[in-house]
Enzyme design. Structure first.
Site, mmCIF file in Angstrom:
data_model
loop_
_atom_site.group_PDB
_atom_site.id
_atom_site.type_symbol
_atom_site.label_atom_id
_atom_site.label_comp_id
_atom_site.label_asym_id
_atom_site.label_seq_id
_atom_site.Cartn_x
_atom_site.Cartn_y
_atom_site.Cartn_z
ATOM 1 N N CYS A 5 -18.544 -2.001 -18.217
ATOM 2 C CA CYS A 5 -18.611 -1.826 -16.766
ATOM 3 C C CYS A 5 -19.670 -2.749 -16.141
ATOM 4 C CB CYS A 5 -18.941 -0.372 -16.449
ATOM 5 S SG CYS A 5 -19.075 -0.072 -14.690
ATOM 6 N N GLU A 9 0.828 -1.209 0.000
ATOM 7 C CA GLU A 9 0.000 0.000 0.000
ATOM 8 C C GLU A 9 0.860 1.256 0.000
ATOM 9 O OE1 GLU A 9 -3.111 0.573 -0.534
ATOM 10 O OE2 GLU A 9 -3.607 -1.544 -0.707
ATOM 11 N N CYS A 28 -25.300 3.341 -12.427
ATOM 12 C CA CYS A 28 -24.485 4.553 -12.551
ATOM 13 C C CYS A 28 -25.305 5.761 -13.007
ATOM 14 C CB CYS A 28 -23.350 4.285 -13.535
ATOM 15 S SG CYS A 28 -22.248 5.675 -13.706
HETATM 16 FE FE1 SF4 Z 1 -19.058 2.285 -14.921
HETATM 17 FE FE2 SF4 Z 1 -20.303 4.579 -14.478
HETATM 18 FE FE3 SF4 Z 1 -17.658 4.455 -14.415
HETATM 19 FE FE4 SF4 Z 1 -18.962 4.242 -16.736
HETATM 20 S S1 SF4 Z 1 -18.917 6.021 -15.414
HETATM 21 S S2 SF4 Z 1 -17.272 2.969 -16.044
HETATM 22 S S3 SF4 Z 1 -20.765 3.110 -16.107
HETATM 23 S S4 SF4 Z 1 -19.056 3.450 -13.022
#
Ligand code: SF4
Ligand code: ZN
Length: 529
Positions: free
Chosen positions: A262, A96, A268
């Site tokens: 993702c 770390e 998100c």
């Molecule tokens: Fe995932 Fe949101 Fe980051 Fe795009 S912005 S990579 S959808 S967490």
């Protein structure tokens, strides 16, 4: 491997029994998640996870992705396979600290060499600071290595060789361990159920929950820690924190994030916002009425923001269409690095067997590059004429050597630029070649070293760059001098002066090779002379 994993699990269980502040390892009930959530986000549920089912889903999506896609890294392997709690905590602590401000790819080799040389905290405690600096050479931010060393000595002398085993005690007992590092070590090595918020996690959380206020503000900092503590998986806190960091490093990157890959894009807010905007734009282009028909929620749904404008987590600046999800997080404007000019002098003398030796002095034990060795240097107050610089350097080198030198011995070599995180440093390099080497002073803070030894010793990258420039210019001069002599012998008149170093600048460093102890080289030089 399964035997090792089970040993590790056992070790972790043992660790958990002696941890004072750890939360019980059981699944949180939906109500518990809800309670935490309510506490976490008094301003607006829009910036938090208010549905416990979402929290459970997000955890499993992230951990599945981690199990399939995680990078094999030496400290991860050690955290999994090392059954000794003390060694495991030490191993994660080292990783770390090395990973603070340094890329994973760079750290791997340093980490492997470090752990091979000092596999336990006791081993590190017996090392000298010089050996630590020499091992750290090239990794930057040298105070990190010094603090690891100090910490190891403290663990051995004050804590009976036992690494602290709670987040609180890691934070209190170890120098250089802050809130994030303590949480990372606590969760990865000790299985403590705590979130850990580093730069990568800040980015992921800010994007997930559309937190656009200054990410360094106290309100945002607290909101992010609260979110991280809510989301962390109680069964696998270390893995959860690592997957958040991994997602930030590989998918939710600062530039060009890979949203389509993702695993948590359905949670998100910033991704949703981009989708909604794109949907609206296409409708506009097709001439359809701009009615909110999308199932996707919009960012303006933050109730605080739309009603009173008082939300401490919403962005104060308008949405920038071109940035997309990169609207989050927002940082305050970065201070430009300060500019410094440093006069430095390569002092050379002929050593044994015709090998050149260079004078090095040790920097103070505190501040930038603490305790490292460098060519005699002086910070320039302002841009001064070359003659004045030579006089100042002449006085400094004379002082170090306890002798009297004249300005005329000093030659301008060129300039070397080296960028630290907060300083744009220009070394204005001169050189002086002393005749009849052996008689010059060698003290605790001033030593002579051969060029080869210097390349492999505990010096900063800046010193190596300076030596590279010196060698290049020196080589050019020698070549020009040989050619001049050859032409003279052949009776050719040469109007061309040897190529001067006035315009020479160097900004790329070369380093590498095995790092060896500076002391051992000094001893060699002493024995030879
Ligand atoms: Fe995932 Fe949101 Fe980051 Fe795009 S912005 S990579 S959808 S967490
Ligand atoms: Zn808001």
């Amino acid at each position: 491997m399964s035997r090792l994993r089970s040993a590790m699990d056992k070790g972790k269980r043992v660790g958990l029994q002696i941890v004072e502040t750890v939360k019980p390892k059981r699944k949180k009930s939906k109500t518990a998640v809800k309670e935490e959530e309510t506490n976490a986000s008094p301003s607006s549920t829009y910036h938090s996870f208010h549905d416990p089912a979402d929290v459970l889903l997000l955890r499993s999506q992230l951990l599945n992705w981690y199990d399939k896609d995680k990078r094999e890294l030496p400290w991860r392997t050690l955290a999994l396979t090392e059954s000794d709690l003390n060694i495991r905590t030490y191993a994660v602590w080292v990783s770390e600290i090395m990973l603070q401000q340094t890329q994973v790819a760079t750290v791997i080799d340093y980490y492997n060499r470090w752990m091979k040389r000092w596999p336990t905290v006791q081993d590190l405690a017996t090392a000298t600071l010089e050996e630590v600096n020499q091992m750290w050479a090239g990794l930057g931010y040298y105070s990190r290595g010094r603090r690891l060393h100090e910490g190891a000595q403290k663990v051995v002398s004050e804590l009976k060789g036992q690494m602290p085993c709670t987040v609180d005690s890691l934070l209190k007992q170890l120098p250089g361990v802050g809130r994030y590092t303590a949480a990372a070590i606590g969760s990865i090595a000790l299985g403590q159920v705590t979130g850990a918020v580093d730069g990568n996690v800040i980015r992921v959380l800010c994007r997930l929950r559309a937190i656009g206020a200054d990410s360094t503000s106290p309100a945002v900092t607290e909101a992010l820690w609260s979110l991280a503590n809510t989301l962390v998986a109680p069964e696998r806190p270390g893995d959860f924190n690592q997957v958040m960091m991994e997602l930030g490093a590989r998918v939710c990157t600062p530039k060009a994030p890979l949203c389509s890959q993702c695993p948590v894009r359905s949670h998100c807010h910033s991704y949703c916002k981009v989708q909604v905007k794109q949907e609206k734009n296409s409708k506009k282009l097709l001439g359809k009425p701009d009615r909110k028909t999308s199932a996707l929620p919009d960012i303006e749904d933050c109730s605080r923001s739309s009603h009173s404008g008082a939300c401490l987590l919403c962005p104060s600046e308008p949405w920038d269409h071109e940035l997309g999800v990169q609207n989050f997080p927002r940082k305050p404007a970065k201070k430009p690095p300060r500019t410094e000019r440093t006069l430095t002098c390569v002092v050379m003398r002929p050593g044994e067997e015709g090998k050149a030796e260079f004078l090095l002095t040790q920097r103070p034990n505190k501040g930038l590059l603490a305790g490292l060795w460098e060519f005699p240097s002086l910070l320039l107050e302002e841009k001064s004429p070359e003659m004045k610089q030579k006089r100042a350097l002449c006085a400094e080198v004379s002082r170090i050597l306890g002798t009297h030198l004249t300005d005329s011995l000093f030659q301008y070599v060129g300039e070397v630029v080296h960028i630290f995180s907060h300083i744009h440093q220009t070394y204005v390099v001169h050189s002086v070649c002393l005749k009849g080497g052996g008689a010059h002073t060698q003290t605790e803070n001033a030593q002579w070293l051969t060029g080869c030894a210097l390349q492999e010793a505990a010096v900063s990258t800046g010193v190596k760059k300076i030596l590279k420039l010196y060698d290049a210019v020196h080589g050019q001069k020698e070549q020009a001098s040989k050619e001049g002599k050859g032409q003279k012998r052949a009776g050719i008149k040469n109007d061309k002066r040897p190529q001067t170093a006035k315009k020479t600048k160097l900004s790329a460093a070369s380093s590498g090779g095995k790092q060896l102890s500076l002391s051992s080289f000094f001893n060699t030089v002493k024995q030879e002379s």
